[in-house]
Design an enzyme around this catalytic site. Sequence first.
Site, PDB file in Angstrom:
ATOM      1  N   SER A  39      53.292   8.715  20.051  1.00 47.47           N
ATOM      2  CA  SER A  39      52.389   9.255  20.975  1.00 47.47           C
ATOM      3  C   SER A  39      51.163   8.806  21.110  1.00 47.47           C
ATOM      4  O   SER A  39      50.453   8.449  20.191  1.00 47.47           O
ATOM      5  CB  SER A  39      52.378  10.746  20.898  1.00 47.47           C
TER       6      SER A  39
ATOM      7  N   TYR B 232      51.369  18.041  15.931  1.00 49.67           N
ATOM      8  CA  TYR B 232      52.414  17.230  16.854  1.00 49.67           C
ATOM      9  C   TYR B 232      51.972  15.688  16.429  1.00 49.67           C
ATOM     10  O   TYR B 232      52.694  14.837  15.904  1.00 49.67           O
ATOM     11  CB  TYR B 232      52.229  17.539  18.149  1.00 49.67           C
TER      12      TYR B 232
END
Length: 338
Positions: free
Chosen positions: A130, A155
């Site tokens: 990501s 995350y």
Amino acid sequence: MKILVTGAAGFIGSKLSEVLIARGDEVVGIDNMNDYYEVSLKEARLQRIANQDDKQLFRYIKLDLADREGIAALFASEKFDGVINLAAQAGVRYSIENPLAYVESNITGFAHLLEGCRHNDVKHLVYASSSSVYRANRTMPYSIHDNVDHPLSLYAASKKSNELMAHTYSHLYRVPTTGLRFFTVYGPWTRPDMALFKFTKAIIEDKPIDVFNYGKHRRDFTYIDDIVEGVVRVLDKPATPNENWDGKKPDPSSSTAPWRIYNIGNQKPVELLDYIAAIEKHVGKKANKNMLPLQDGDVLETYADVSDLVKDVDYLPSMSVDEGVGNFVKWYREYYGV
């Protein structure tokens, strides 16, 4: 090839599965169908794949990455040529509220996949990282050659952990692995927690939208079809060792192991207010904007340097935000009948 796609009922995984079976690959898709967002949307994505699967190349199995024995049995019985890992507990905001939810899926589950690849001669593991791993970085555009050791959410930390875990398996067991740092993926069938979905829904229903940082964010919005084409091109070119890698001047994007990292983004950041204007244009209504300051954990800008992706797999995303948003609004109105 015979490919395992994890998160096959998800936004990216379902589109990817369609593209793979269209070119003749056999695809086994797994998903745990959790209720992070409406399960009916996931079911509809799976039905969409089935409707296009004329040659019966796709099989869906309900399975959680955290199920160690189930994943091991799947790998042993299926003998995959390649694995594409798109399953994860998603969402930066949710990770601030529920950090431990990310450990089981994004870290423990990924370890189970790595073990499956190690013990079953998988030729290439491609996995979703990501753009969130760059969050503390301020040099633009974000480059895979820059250090990313300062994540700002669990995350992001889980995605950086995946990159490190993959490197270990590439080094010790010579499993070719490639991580793709996705930049703000959008398009038809997207998740309901994404800004495009929430804004479109609110504008159509004449409800206000929260616009953080007064709309001055810039995001490298990347269309779903562009993302999927990039994933497929990378899958077809397994990672190889970088023979010129120098431990005295270590490059964070490659290694002496068969391990690579790429950015995959549109390379054309768009201001949030312009993004909203595109939604307004295609919906045919003005938004009632609730202008708010910057949220905790958020950043002002994302901007991908994709030059290595272009060089290595000859690919550059091309969809304009205006056309991509238009495609989403059309899908949304058809899917929800509004």
